[in-house]
Design a protein around this motif. Sequence first.
Motif, mmCIF file in Angstrom:
data_model
loop_
_atom_site.group_PDB
_atom_site.id
_atom_site.type_symbol
_atom_site.label_atom_id
_atom_site.label_comp_id
_atom_site.label_asym_id
_atom_site.label_seq_id
_atom_site.Cartn_x
_atom_site.Cartn_y
_atom_site.Cartn_z
ATOM 1 N N LYS A 4 -6.064 -7.727 -3.206
ATOM 2 C CA LYS A 4 -6.789 -6.728 -3.242
ATOM 3 C C LYS A 4 -6.346 -5.424 -3.866
ATOM 4 C CE LYS A 4 -11.000 -3.971 -1.488
ATOM 5 N NZ LYS A 4 -11.758 -3.740 -0.356
ATOM 6 N N MET A 5 -6.698 -4.940 -4.817
ATOM 7 C CA MET A 5 -5.912 -3.673 -5.330
ATOM 8 C C MET A 5 -6.971 -2.546 -5.148
ATOM 9 S SD MET A 5 -3.040 -4.128 -6.901
ATOM 10 C CE MET A 5 -2.111 -5.593 -6.954
ATOM 11 N N SER A 6 -6.214 -1.279 -5.184
ATOM 12 C CA SER A 6 -7.024 -0.049 -5.117
ATOM 13 C C SER A 6 -6.623 0.902 -6.228
ATOM 14 C CB SER A 6 -6.795 0.769 -3.800
ATOM 15 O OG SER A 6 -7.068 -0.171 -2.811
ATOM 16 N N LYS A 7 -7.793 1.573 -6.794
ATOM 17 C CA LYS A 7 -7.245 2.455 -8.077
ATOM 18 C C LYS A 7 -7.125 3.801 -7.711
ATOM 19 C CE LYS A 7 -8.856 3.256 -12.753
ATOM 20 N NZ LYS A 7 -9.978 2.983 -13.834
ATOM 21 N N TYR A 8 -5.989 4.599 -8.211
ATOM 22 C CA TYR A 8 -5.964 5.768 -7.643
ATOM 23 C C TYR A 8 -5.640 6.775 -9.041
ATOM 24 C CZ TYR A 8 -5.489 5.138 -2.770
ATOM 25 O OH TYR A 8 -5.986 4.795 -1.595
ATOM 26 N N ALA A 9 -6.128 8.094 -9.013
ATOM 27 C CA ALA A 9 -5.779 9.116 -10.084
ATOM 28 C C ALA A 9 -4.948 10.121 -9.397
ATOM 29 C CB ALA A 9 -7.203 9.574 -10.555
ATOM 30 N N PHE A 10 -3.880 10.495 -10.171
ATOM 31 C CA PHE A 10 -2.858 11.474 -9.475
ATOM 32 C C PHE A 10 -3.010 12.817 -10.455
ATOM 33 C CE2 PHE A 10 -1.319 7.388 -8.696
ATOM 34 C CZ PHE A 10 -1.390 7.474 -7.296
ATOM 35 N N TRP A 264 -2.744 1.434 -9.773
ATOM 36 C CA TRP A 264 -3.194 0.631 -9.080
ATOM 37 C C TRP A 264 -1.990 0.220 -7.942
ATOM 38 C CZ3 TRP A 264 -8.145 -1.093 -9.909
ATOM 39 C CH2 TRP A 264 -8.484 -0.794 -11.332
ATOM 40 N N ILE A 265 -2.461 0.319 -6.669
ATOM 41 C CA ILE A 265 -1.628 -0.096 -5.420
ATOM 42 C C ILE A 265 -2.358 -1.285 -4.665
ATOM 43 C CG2 ILE A 265 -2.708 1.527 -4.076
ATOM 44 C CD1 ILE A 265 0.292 2.088 -3.023
ATOM 45 N N PRO A 266 -1.536 -2.249 -4.071
ATOM 46 C CA PRO A 266 -2.330 -3.097 -3.439
ATOM 47 C C PRO A 266 -3.166 -2.373 -2.086
ATOM 48 C CG PRO A 266 -0.211 -3.894 -3.802
ATOM 49 C CD PRO A 266 -0.193 -2.629 -4.520
ATOM 50 N N ALA A 267 -4.203 -2.833 -1.606
ATOM 51 C CA ALA A 267 -4.808 -2.152 -0.676
ATOM 52 C C ALA A 267 -4.334 -2.076 0.641
ATOM 53 C CB ALA A 267 -6.334 -2.885 -0.536
ATOM 54 N N ALA A 268 -3.583 -2.997 0.986
ATOM 55 C CA ALA A 268 -2.614 -2.977 2.236
ATOM 56 C C ALA A 268 -1.697 -1.974 2.334
ATOM 57 C CB ALA A 268 -1.931 -4.336 2.388
ATOM 58 N N GLN A 269 -1.209 -1.332 1.199
ATOM 59 C CA GLN A 269 -0.231 -0.498 1.225
ATOM 60 C C GLN A 269 -0.638 1.034 0.749
ATOM 61 O OE1 GLN A 269 2.335 -3.354 -1.493
ATOM 62 N NE2 GLN A 269 3.957 -1.947 -0.774
ATOM 63 N N PHE A 284 -4.576 13.661 -5.187
ATOM 64 C CA PHE A 284 -4.775 12.499 -5.484
ATOM 65 C C PHE A 284 -6.244 12.097 -5.431
ATOM 66 C CE2 PHE A 284 -2.732 11.866 -1.506
ATOM 67 C CZ PHE A 284 -3.597 10.897 -0.602
ATOM 68 N N ARG A 285 -6.910 11.084 -5.872
ATOM 69 C CA ARG A 285 -8.102 10.590 -5.498
ATOM 70 C C ARG A 285 -8.342 9.175 -5.695
ATOM 71 N NH1 ARG A 285 -13.208 13.810 -7.872
ATOM 72 N NH2 ARG A 285 -12.354 15.128 -6.219
ATOM 73 N N LYS A 286 -9.053 8.561 -4.830
ATOM 74 C CA LYS A 286 -9.337 6.996 -4.923
ATOM 75 C C LYS A 286 -10.528 6.644 -5.707
ATOM 76 C CE LYS A 286 -9.897 2.903 -2.218
ATOM 77 N NZ LYS A 286 -9.874 2.185 -0.770
ATOM 78 N N LEU A 287 -10.381 6.016 -6.756
ATOM 79 C CA LEU A 287 -11.273 5.647 -7.682
ATOM 80 C C LEU A 287 -11.907 4.360 -7.513
ATOM 81 C CD1 LEU A 287 -9.536 6.988 -10.876
ATOM 82 C CD2 LEU A 287 -10.969 8.159 -9.460
ATOM 83 N N GLU A 288 -13.311 4.179 -7.964
ATOM 84 C CA GLU A 288 -13.777 3.022 -7.830
ATOM 85 C C GLU A 288 -13.637 2.065 -9.003
ATOM 86 O OE1 GLU A 288 -15.811 1.825 -5.551
ATOM 87 O OE2 GLU A 288 -15.722 3.613 -4.522
ATOM 88 N N THR A 289 -13.307 0.715 -8.668
ATOM 89 C CA THR A 289 -13.195 -0.287 -9.701
ATOM 90 C C THR A 289 -14.086 -0.649 -10.650
ATOM 91 O OG1 THR A 289 -11.336 -1.151 -8.093
ATOM 92 C CG2 THR A 289 -11.846 -2.642 -10.226
ATOM 93 N N ALA A 290 -13.817 -0.432 -11.781
ATOM 94 C CA ALA A 290 -15.184 -0.679 -12.631
ATOM 95 C C ALA A 290 -14.968 -2.155 -13.464
ATOM 96 C CB ALA A 290 -15.030 0.304 -13.951
ATOM 97 N N PRO A 291 -16.007 -2.788 -13.705
ATOM 98 C CA PRO A 291 -16.114 -4.154 -14.248
ATOM 99 C C PRO A 291 -14.999 -4.512 -15.383
ATOM 100 C CG PRO A 291 -18.371 -3.423 -13.953
ATOM 101 C CD PRO A 291 -17.527 -2.309 -13.781
#
Length: 616
Positions: A4-10, A264-269, A284-291
């Motif tokens: 699972k990946m999480s998206k971030y903006a810096f 992108w970064i693995p959610a576990a990290q 930084f801010r965590k973003l929602e993953t778009a389709p």
Amino acid sequence: MIAKMSKYAFMVYHREYEPFLKRLREIGAVHVQEREPVGDVEESRQLQAERKRLRTQMLFLEKRRNEARAEDGKNRRMPASAHRITKEEGAALLNEIEQTGEQLIKQQAVRQSLEKDIALLSIWGEFEYAGIERLRQAGYEVAFFTCPASGFDTAWEDRYHAIRITQVQSTVYFLTITPENTPPAIGAERVRLPEHGPGELRRRLAAEQEYTDELNRKLTEIAFNDFHSLKSYDNLLLNEAAAENVRLYTGREAEDKLRLLEGWIPAAQAGAMEQALEAEGYFFRKLETAPGDDVPILFRNNAFSRLFEPISRLYMLPKYSELDMTPFLAPFFMLFFGLCLGDSGYGLLLLLGATGAKLFMAQKLPASVKPVLSLVQLLGISTFFCGLLTGAFFGTNVYDWGIPALEQLKEKVAMDNSKMFMMALLLGAVQILFGMCLNVANRMIQFGFVHGLSTIGWIILLAGTGVAWLFPGVMPLFGTLHLSVAGIAAVLIFFLNSPGKNIFLNIGLGIWDAYNMATGLLGDVLSYVRLFALGLSGGILASVFNSLATGMRPDNVILGPVVMALILLIGHALNIFMNVLGAVVHPMRLTFVEFFKNAGYTGGGKAYKPFQWKNY
């Protein structure tokens, strides 16, 4: 499975951006989102060009190192490591290698020219240019000629003091001595000799050869002593190129005062990264993953499935919204390989060879090779047990050896050719149906539950028909129960083919799917006959080599066993090579075509590549 990946903006102030990139690289877990390059790409192009130059020279030195080892017959080792090279040192070393190589090319041209001149003068024998010069000072000119033997006029000997030097086949080589400024008027081709005599040319050639040997020794020393330094320089350039690419993918906001980066970064990290950046005050801010997001793919499989990941990567990575097919193809590929190779002896040989390499060469093998050896061990085990279905063991049949335990085993597991043929078709049907089940899961995950119902209809129809055909006592073919099952399947196939669309469009698409299924399914199942055919052909070839070894064995106590052993060794080695190649290629073909097609696998994902330091 896919991590699972999480998206971030810096968002970073421009003066703090370089320290931020350094910190991000130290964290080493963020895959930077690519976008249209911002700014000048010239620096990136120069780094790529430098790496291309470097890789070319590294391949050249690696080849030279292997050649040097072969010539010396010694296992000469390279230093275990190298110092951390600077960019200036790396560029200087690369330039030195290129200049030495260019000088070698020039030396080759010089030596070829000298060798050509020496070969030309060898026809005229040994002589000194000083004698010719003394004649010229005395007022005589020496000229060298060549002509066909039939065209040589003996009158030239008196008129021009012509002297025959030698004759090669039908060509005469001769010289004339005439007063200065009175060239001989003869019908022969004049030869222009080199400026120096044979002795001087040979001396120069020896000097040039010595210089060439010195250049070769220099390159060989670099190949052994500085190769790690070149790798270090390559990693340094790779680090710089990665950083430059990140700068190009960085947005510029607020009149160029702010830098905006997404990744992108693995959610576990993600938690560890947030703590590290918060501690240093970065925003930084965590973003929602778009389709439509192009999410990088990172596999997270167990130890068994991980061995088969290189096979999945040969096709293409899955999309983030798809299932990772690696855990599902792994057991099938392992079984199919064993059936295609189909000889217990060959499987035992693969198992022992891979095990021996892991035990006795563990220190010498690269880390990337060890998983491959583990995979070979599994494939060898599969081949050993699949070979027991026919009893094949290096072209012989173990069930003919007269061993009671093997005779008991034969009664339980042995199959004839007709059973092996049917088993191959049954395995094909099972894998295709399993692929369709995965297709249902894929469609439901990506588009919703209702989008998988049409494929469920096909599974119900095919599975029900298979049960009715194999077990007519449970469900008679075309009986009431079978027709009821087929009716339910038809509703799903023809009315829920494309949820949300016009009913007539659904029916039309259902008819089209039925046509494709009727024309394609049989061909897909028949493709699995190769599992039987390859194993059978390999066993026949092995037995042929055994027969050749026995039939061509000389009737000699010493020579007979030697010839027999050579035929067996060469024959089985050739058979193993061809059959292992087929046992890899054909299961891959069944996986990538029949299995992936029926599983609805599209692929097209991009590999997860974190922004991190490459050690050098």
